[in-house]
Scaffold this motif. Sequence first.
Motif, PDB file in Angstrom:
ATOM      1  N   ASP A  99       0.992  -1.037  -0.141  1.00  0.00           N
ATOM      2  CA  ASP A  99      -0.156  -0.432   0.448  1.00  0.00           C
ATOM      3  C   ASP A  99       1.034   0.899   0.029  1.00  0.00           C
ATOM      4  O   ASP A  99       0.907   2.476  -0.657  1.00  0.00           O
ATOM      5  CB  ASP A  99      -0.805  -0.073   1.221  1.00  0.00           C
TER       6      ASP A  99
ATOM      7  N   SER B 211       1.773   1.706  -3.583  1.00  0.00           N
ATOM      8  CA  SER B 211       1.019   1.393  -4.595  1.00  0.00           C
ATOM      9  C   SER B 211       0.745   3.334  -5.114  1.00  0.00           C
ATOM     10  O   SER B 211       0.554   2.858  -6.559  1.00  0.00           O
ATOM     11  CB  SER B 211      -0.760   1.805  -3.857  1.00  0.00           C
ATOM     12  N   GLU B 212       1.161   3.987  -4.935  1.00  0.00           N
ATOM     13  CA  GLU B 212       1.042   4.854  -6.137  1.00  0.00           C
ATOM     14  C   GLU B 212       2.183   4.624  -7.520  1.00  0.00           C
ATOM     15  O   GLU B 212       1.856   5.604  -8.626  1.00  0.00           O
ATOM     16  CB  GLU B 212       1.911   6.048  -5.247  1.00  0.00           C
ATOM     17  N   PHE B 213       2.943   3.904  -7.526  1.00  0.00           N
ATOM     18  CA  PHE B 213       3.345   4.002  -8.388  1.00  0.00           C
ATOM     19  C   PHE B 213       2.984   2.346  -8.952  1.00  0.00           C
ATOM     20  O   PHE B 213       4.125   1.910  -9.915  1.00  0.00           O
ATOM     21  CB  PHE B 213       5.175   3.781  -7.998  1.00  0.00           C
TER      22      PHE B 213
ATOM     23  N   THR C  91       0.626  -1.209  -9.394  1.00  0.00           N
ATOM     24  CA  THR C  91       0.534  -2.358  -8.265  1.00  0.00           C
ATOM     25  C   THR C  91       1.196  -3.750  -8.678  1.00  0.00           C
ATOM     26  O   THR C  91       1.243  -3.984  -9.672  1.00  0.00           O
ATOM     27  CB  THR C  91      -1.627  -2.929  -8.769  1.00  0.00           C
TER      28      THR C  91
ATOM     29  N   ASP D 138      11.163   0.945 -11.146  1.00  0.00           N
ATOM     30  CA  ASP D 138      10.430   1.246  -9.698  1.00  0.00           C
ATOM     31  C   ASP D 138      11.073   2.381  -8.830  1.00  0.00           C
ATOM     32  O   ASP D 138      10.427   3.264  -7.387  1.00  0.00           O
ATOM     33  CB  ASP D 138       8.409   0.328  -9.698  1.00  0.00           C
TER      34      ASP D 138
ATOM     35  N   ARG E 239       8.683   7.985   3.618  1.00  0.00           N
ATOM     36  CA  ARG E 239       7.386   7.374   3.206  1.00  0.00           C
ATOM     37  C   ARG E 239       6.695   7.017   5.242  1.00  0.00           C
ATOM     38  O   ARG E 239       7.964   6.473   6.130  1.00  0.00           O
ATOM     39  CB  ARG E 239       7.445   5.665   2.220  1.00  0.00           C
TER      40      ARG E 239
END
Length: 355
Positions: free
Chosen positions: A85, A88-90, A92, A121, A131
Amino acid sequence: HSSPNRSRSYSPRWHRKRRRRSYSRSRSRSSSQGRGRRPCRRSDPRGGDRYRTGRRDRLEREEVTSKRVFIGMFPEEPSQAAIEDAFSEFGTNIISRVQWKRNKQGEFAGCGHVEFKNIADSIAAVRAGCRHIAGARVRVKFDTPRLGSQNVPPIHTHAECKDKLPPGLRYIPDFITEEEEKVMLGHIDADQWQQTLDRRTQQRGKMFSYTTHRLEDLPAPLDELPSYFTPIVHRIKDRFSPIFPRGPDQCIVNEYIGDQGINPHIDKPELFDESIVSLTLAGPAAMVFDPVLTRSGQEPLGLLLEPRGLLIMEGESRYKWRHSIPKVAVDKGLEGKEWRRSRRVSITLRTLLKS
C-alpha cells in the motif's frame, strides 16, 4: 487612476508584477523543454563544468541503482499489505519480494529490503523520499552492498593498474620520506584521539558529525589545521597546482587496526569541494573503487595504498566512483600476493564548500 500627463507605456505596479510572473513562468517552461536558460552548473575554477549538487544528481552519484531498496526503521514488523500500500502510487503488483532483517534470536530488527520487479519503480520509490508505513515514517534508499571477504576484487599495486585507474584518480608512491612519516606519526599520536566510531579519529577545521551528517564548529586550536601539516600541504600545492586554490581547511585522521575498514561511500559533495587528498602512514591497506552507475560497464578496482603514498580524487573518481576499505585482515592480490594488515593511519585533506 492614470493621469493624462503620463506616457502610454505606464502601467500600475500590480500589473507590472503580474507581467513579470508570467514572463518567469514562460522562461521556466522553455527551459524544461530544452530551450532558454542553460542547466544550472557551477563553473570549475580550472575550466569546464562542476558536477551539479541537486538532490537528483546526488542520488545518481551516491547510490547504486538497483531493484533492491532498503527501508527502515520500524518500531514493529509491518505486514506485506502495508508495504504494498505504501508504494501503490507507483503501480500495482510491482513488488517481487520483501525480506526483513532479524537478530540471532529471530526477532525483527527494525529494517529490511524490498525488491521491485522493475528498476524504474525502485528509482521512483527512492526519489520520492521517506514513506509513512504502518504509522511510522521510514527511510527509503538503494541497497548499498558492503564489501566483505567474499566479494572483494583482486588488489593491484600501482604499477599493475596505473593504466586502469578511474578518470581523475592519481596515486603517487613514496610522496614523503620515512623520516617525515615518523615525525608526523609522533605528532598525531601526541594529539587526542576520539572514539566516536569503531576506529579512532581526529578532526581539524570543522568536525563532520557521523550522526547528523553535518559540519560542526570546533574550539581553538582544533579549528585550524595543525602546523606540522604545512610542509606537506605546500608540497601538494606546488606539485599539483592548481589543486586546493583556497584550502585545504578540513582534515580527518583515521586509524585502522587489523580488519577495520569503511563501507562504500562518496565524500559529501554538498559539503566538500572537488579535490580529496589522502596520505597513508604506518601500514598498507587496500582501497576498492566501484562505479556508482552499474550500467557504465566498468569493473571495481582494488588499489593497494602503501605507506607514504598519496591518493588524489578529482572529477569522475570523486563524484561517480565510490571508495571503500574492505574489512579483511589480509588483502589478496594477483598470483598469490598477500598483504597482512597491521596499523594504518590516513590523513584526508578537504576543502569546505562556500555556504
